[in-house]
Design a protein around this motif. Sequence first.
Motif, PDB file in Angstrom:
ATOM      1  N   GLN A 145      -8.476   2.695  12.050  1.00 47.10           N
ATOM      2  CA  GLN A 145      -8.361   1.745  13.174  1.00 47.10           C
ATOM      3  C   GLN A 145      -8.483   2.471  14.511  1.00 47.10           C
TER       4      GLN A 145
ATOM      5  N   VAL B 272       0.852  -1.196   0.000  1.00 47.78           N
ATOM      6  CA  VAL B 272       0.000   0.000   0.000  1.00 47.78           C
ATOM      7  C   VAL B 272       0.889   1.248   0.000  1.00 47.78           C
TER       8      VAL B 272
ATOM      9  N   THR C  52      -2.302   5.537   1.980  1.00 48.75           N
ATOM     10  CA  THR C  52      -3.276   4.493   2.322  1.00 48.75           C
ATOM     11  C   THR C  52      -3.007   3.949   3.722  1.00 48.75           C
ATOM     12  N   TYR C  53      -1.750   3.755   4.051  1.00 48.50           N
ATOM     13  CA  TYR C  53      -1.400   3.248   5.376  1.00 48.50           C
ATOM     14  C   TYR C  53      -1.807   4.243   6.461  1.00 48.50           C
TER      15      TYR C  53
ATOM     16  N   ILE D  53     -14.057   2.210   3.937  1.00 48.66           N
ATOM     17  CA  ILE D  53     -13.164   1.164   4.454  1.00 48.66           C
ATOM     18  C   ILE D  53     -13.909   0.105   5.259  1.00 48.66           C
ATOM     19  N   THR D  54     -14.882   0.525   6.083  1.00 47.58           N
ATOM     20  CA  THR D  54     -15.557  -0.434   6.972  1.00 47.58           C
ATOM     21  C   THR D  54     -16.904  -0.922   6.438  1.00 47.58           C
TER      22      THR D  54
ATOM     23  N   GLN E 282      -4.223   6.361   6.310  1.00 49.53           N
ATOM     24  CA  GLN E 282      -5.680   6.291   6.426  1.00 49.53           C
ATOM     25  C   GLN E 282      -6.123   5.046   7.191  1.00 49.53           C
ATOM     26  N   GLN E 283      -5.475   3.920   6.931  1.00 47.11           N
ATOM     27  CA  GLN E 283      -5.819   2.687   7.642  1.00 47.11           C
ATOM     28  C   GLN E 283      -5.601   2.847   9.151  1.00 47.11           C
TER      29      GLN E 283
ATOM     30  N   ARG F 287     -14.558   8.318   4.225  1.00 48.04           N
ATOM     31  CA  ARG F 287     -13.455   7.354   4.229  1.00 48.04           C
ATOM     32  C   ARG F 287     -13.760   6.184   5.161  1.00 48.04           C
TER      33      ARG F 287
END
Length: 189
Positions: free
Chosen positions: A139, A127, A131-132, A174-175, A134-135, A170
């Motif tokens: 979380q 990624v 992107t990381y 993602i979820t 955002q992840q 976002r």
Amino acid sequence: MENSITASIPEDKWLAVLSNDSTYDGQWYYGVTTTGIFCRPSCKSKPPNREHIRIFHHAEEAMSKQFRPCKRCKPASQLLPDEEWEGQARTYIEQHYNEPLSLSVLADVLHLSPYHLQRTFKRLTGVTPATYIQQIRIQEAMKLLASSDLPITDIAGQVGFMNAAHFATRFQAITGLTPSQYRGAEFER
């Protein structure tokens, strides 16, 4: 200090800097006091004024004297393989996810070019740094949604999103749930 940093650059080293002589690479490095950057003797950057040069026997020595590695010749690249750069990038993101982070900010912190950071990070993690980031933010938001009664706009700000609407978009992408739906689903468990 005089034994590790030379106050006046010897003629042979000065000629090596002027001619970008790669035969000296790894034997010594030169730092430029006006910029705070250190280079390999073969660096193709514009030669500095001779009186601003300091000689270092090791890249670690230059960094310990607060000189930053040149982004052009990358004199510290042998010190940190790509995996270590990537690990440092992940650690920095995980510790600073709630701050304004961009590729250029991350590259400056790690003394890399943005292009090299982007390419290396994606090759090793699958990624992009963005992107990381955002992840990690999502979380952390999930943890806060599940464990607190904070308003969603406050949670968005705490995890680094400057705009609550963008956060909600976002988060759902993602979820698969809006932040409110996620919070409701967590309380039902």
